[in-house]
Design a protein around this motif. Structure first.
Motif, PDB file in Angstrom:
ATOM      1  N   PHE A  87       0.865  -1.176   0.000  1.00 26.51           N
ATOM      2  CA  PHE A  87       0.000   0.000   0.000  1.00 26.51           C
ATOM      3  C   PHE A  87       0.904   1.229   0.000  1.00 26.51           C
ATOM      4  N   THR A  88       1.014   1.890  -1.154  1.00 27.16           N
ATOM      5  CA  THR A  88       1.923   3.041  -1.333  1.00 27.16           C
ATOM      6  C   THR A  88       3.302   2.681  -0.779  1.00 27.16           C
ATOM      7  N   LEU A  89       3.769   3.391   0.262  1.00 31.34           N
ATOM      8  CA  LEU A  89       5.110   3.118   0.785  1.00 31.34           C
ATOM      9  C   LEU A  89       5.094   2.086   1.903  1.00 31.34           C
ATOM     10  N   HIS A  90       3.942   1.511   2.188  1.00 30.49           N
ATOM     11  CA  HIS A  90       3.839   0.561   3.277  1.00 30.49           C
ATOM     12  C   HIS A  90       3.736  -0.870   2.762  1.00 30.49           C
ATOM     13  N   GLU A  91       4.410  -1.724   3.461  1.00 29.14           N
ATOM     14  CA  GLU A  91       4.320  -3.153   3.214  1.00 29.14           C
ATOM     15  C   GLU A  91       3.475  -3.720   4.349  1.00 29.14           C
ATOM     16  N   ARG A  92       2.447  -4.462   4.026  1.00 26.24           N
ATOM     17  CA  ARG A  92       1.534  -4.968   5.050  1.00 26.24           C
ATOM     18  C   ARG A  92       1.406  -6.486   4.920  1.00 26.24           C
ATOM     19  N   HIS A  93       1.593  -7.164   6.019  1.00 22.31           N
ATOM     20  CA  HIS A  93       1.437  -8.615   6.031  1.00 22.31           C
ATOM     21  C   HIS A  93       0.141  -8.983   6.751  1.00 22.31           C
ATOM     22  N   PHE A  94      -0.635  -9.844   6.106  1.00 24.99           N
ATOM     23  CA  PHE A  94      -1.889 -10.341   6.669  1.00 24.99           C
ATOM     24  C   PHE A  94      -1.655 -11.773   7.146  1.00 24.99           C
ATOM     25  N   ILE A  95      -1.952 -12.025   8.415  1.00 22.11           N
ATOM     26  CA  ILE A  95      -1.737 -13.344   8.992  1.00 22.11           C
ATOM     27  C   ILE A  95      -3.081 -13.938   9.400  1.00 22.11           C
ATOM     28  N   THR A  96      -3.341 -15.167   8.962  1.00 26.61           N
ATOM     29  CA  THR A  96      -4.559 -15.883   9.339  1.00 26.61           C
ATOM     30  C   THR A  96      -4.153 -17.176  10.034  1.00 26.61           C
ATOM     31  N   MET A  97      -4.559 -17.312  11.304  1.00 29.72           N
ATOM     32  CA  MET A  97      -4.251 -18.518  12.062  1.00 29.72           C
ATOM     33  C   MET A  97      -5.243 -19.627  11.702  1.00 29.72           C
ATOM     34  N   ALA A  98      -4.880 -20.860  12.009  1.00 30.80           N
ATOM     35  CA  ALA A  98      -5.737 -22.005  11.674  1.00 30.80           C
ATOM     36  C   ALA A  98      -7.093 -21.930  12.373  1.00 30.80           C
ATOM     37  N   ASN A  99      -7.145 -21.267  13.537  1.00 34.27           N
ATOM     38  CA  ASN A  99      -8.415 -21.157  14.260  1.00 34.27           C
ATOM     39  C   ASN A  99      -9.262 -19.971  13.802  1.00 34.27           C
ATOM     40  N   GLY A 100      -8.787 -19.258  12.773  1.00 29.49           N
ATOM     41  CA  GLY A 100      -9.542 -18.137  12.231  1.00 29.49           C
ATOM     42  C   GLY A 100      -9.109 -16.768  12.724  1.00 29.49           C
ATOM     43  N   THR A 101      -8.263 -16.709  13.759  1.00 33.33           N
ATOM     44  CA  THR A 101      -7.748 -15.431  14.239  1.00 33.33           C
ATOM     45  C   THR A 101      -6.963 -14.735  13.129  1.00 33.33           C
ATOM     46  N   GLN A 102      -7.229 -13.434  12.935  1.00 33.81           N
ATOM     47  CA  GLN A 102      -6.539 -12.673  11.896  1.00 33.81           C
ATOM     48  C   GLN A 102      -5.916 -11.416  12.487  1.00 33.81           C
ATOM     49  N   PHE A 103      -4.739 -11.058  11.994  1.00 35.17           N
ATOM     50  CA  PHE A 103      -4.098  -9.809  12.400  1.00 35.17           C
ATOM     51  C   PHE A 103      -3.164  -9.340  11.301  1.00 35.17           C
ATOM     52  N   GLU A 104      -2.674  -8.096  11.430  1.00 38.97           N
ATOM     53  CA  GLU A 104      -1.848  -7.486  10.386  1.00 38.97           C
ATOM     54  C   GLU A 104      -0.617  -6.829  11.005  1.00 38.97           C
ATOM     55  N   ILE A 105       0.473  -6.855  10.251  1.00 37.78           N
ATOM     56  CA  ILE A 105       1.685  -6.130  10.636  1.00 37.78           C
ATOM     57  C   ILE A 105       2.078  -5.265   9.450  1.00 37.78           C
ATOM     58  N   ALA A 106       2.173  -3.946   9.679  1.00 35.16           N
ATOM     59  CA  ALA A 106       2.507  -3.008   8.602  1.00 35.16           C
ATOM     60  C   ALA A 106       3.856  -2.363   8.888  1.00 35.16           C
ATOM     61  N   ASN A 107       4.553  -2.015   7.829  1.00 36.36           N
ATOM     62  CA  ASN A 107       5.830  -1.343   7.993  1.00 36.36           C
ATOM     63  C   ASN A 107       6.129  -0.488   6.775  1.00 36.36           C
ATOM     64  N   GLU A 108       6.897   0.576   6.986  1.00 37.99           N
ATOM     65  CA  GLU A 108       7.301   1.434   5.886  1.00 37.99           C
ATOM     66  C   GLU A 108       8.579   0.892   5.264  1.00 37.99           C
ATOM     67  N   LEU A 109       8.558   0.769   3.953  1.00 34.64           N
ATOM     68  CA  LEU A 109       9.705   0.180   3.260  1.00 34.64           C
ATOM     69  C   LEU A 109      10.937   1.080   3.272  1.00 34.64           C
ATOM     70  N   LEU A 110      10.724   2.383   3.337  1.00 38.77           N
ATOM     71  CA  LEU A 110      11.852   3.293   3.152  1.00 38.77           C
ATOM     72  C   LEU A 110      12.487   3.755   4.464  1.00 38.77           C
ATOM     73  N   HIS A 111      12.096   3.153   5.566  1.00 32.40           N
ATOM     74  CA  HIS A 111      12.677   3.519   6.850  1.00 32.40           C
ATOM     75  C   HIS A 111      13.219   2.283   7.552  1.00 32.40           C
ATOM     76  N   LEU A 112      14.187   2.507   8.423  1.00 31.71           N
ATOM     77  CA  LEU A 112      14.617   1.419   9.281  1.00 31.71           C
ATOM     78  C   LEU A 112      13.438   0.990  10.145  1.00 31.71           C
ATOM     79  N   PHE A 113      13.466  -0.223  10.592  1.00 31.57           N
ATOM     80  CA  PHE A 113      12.385  -0.738  11.416  1.00 31.57           C
ATOM     81  C   PHE A 113      12.135   0.211  12.577  1.00 31.57           C
ATOM     82  N   LYS A 114      10.898   0.670  12.707  1.00 33.78           N
ATOM     83  CA  LYS A 114      10.557   1.594  13.775  1.00 33.78           C
ATOM     84  C   LYS A 114      10.745   0.929  15.136  1.00 33.78           C
ATOM     85  N   ASP A 115      10.956   1.745  16.169  1.00 37.62           N
ATOM     86  CA  ASP A 115      11.117   1.201  17.522  1.00 37.62           C
ATOM     87  C   ASP A 115       9.857   0.483  17.989  1.00 37.62           C
ATOM     88  N   ILE A 116       8.697   0.951  17.559  1.00 33.28           N
ATOM     89  CA  ILE A 116       7.444   0.308  17.950  1.00 33.28           C
ATOM     90  C   ILE A 116       6.612   0.032  16.701  1.00 33.28           C
TER      91      ILE A 116
END
Length: 202
Positions: A87-116
């Motif tokens: 998504f534009t400058l963001h890379e987003r990972h979608f995770i789906t667990m076997a029990n149906g739990t879903q969550f996302e982790i987003a990060n900006e590609l052009l920056h070092l990994f943020k502290d949080i």
């Protein structure tokens, strides 16, 4: 070694838990270790216990624009599915667990990994950065869930993870595998940018 261990939490299977983790959080309930076979056609990661027995494996289809990855347990049962989207400058990972739990982790590609980094859908936070090779995973009540350490200069992309909340083990493993992919993506992005800039300067 004392100075190094203060900042660098990676350890091999069979070694004692990092002293700084123990001082801050106590002894972990269990620890897992990863080794990635990065030169195979399908990226494969073995996740092992203290006895070096495989407890989980992840497989990534190659080539795959969306970096589709499946995690299974030692018996071959599905644990989680991971997909990457841009998504534009963001890379987003979608995770789906076997029990149906879903969550996302987003990060900006052009920056070092943020502290949080917020883990959307769980209310958790991943704190740390690539430079320090250390990450801490906290729940919504600021309680420690796990501590991740990455090995320096390893062609096999090794990590260790000390788990303090074993009831979340499969989710922790899915976050660890996603983190590995995000770091690899960043390394690839950085190398392509440096190659591009060096060729433009000639």
């Amino acid at each position: 070694m004392g100075v190094m261990s203060k900042y660098h939490r990676f350890r091999e299977a069979g070694e004692g838990a990092n002293i700084n983790n123990v001082e801050r959080f106590g002894q972990p309930v269990k620890s897992l270790f990863t080794t990635s076979k990065v030169f195979t056609l399908h990226r494969k990661t073995d996740i092992t216990d203290d006895r070096e027995q495989v407890v989980y494996q992840s497989w990534t289809k190659f080539p795959s624009l969306h970096d589709k990855t499946d995690i299974t347990d030692a018996q071959g049962n599905q644990v989680a599915h991971i997909e990457r989207k841009f998504f534009t400058l963001h890379e987003r990972h979608f995770i789906t667990m076997a029990n149906g739990t879903q969550f996302e982790i987003a990060n900006e590609l052009l920056h070092l990994f943020k502290d949080i980094t917020n883990i959307e859908g769980l209310g958790w936070q991943l704190r740390g950065n690539i430079v320090g090779l250390n990450f801490e995973l906290y729940d919504e009540q600021e309680q420690i869930i796990a501590v991740i350490g990455q090995k320096m200069f390893s062609v096999h992309d090794k990590y260790c993870i000390d788990i303090y909340r074993p009831e979340y083990e499969t989710i922790i493993v899915a976050i660890l595998v996603t983190l590995q992919h995000m770091i690899k993506d960043r390394e690839s992005s950085s190398s392509s940018v440096s190659v591009s800039s060096s060729s433009n300067s000639q």
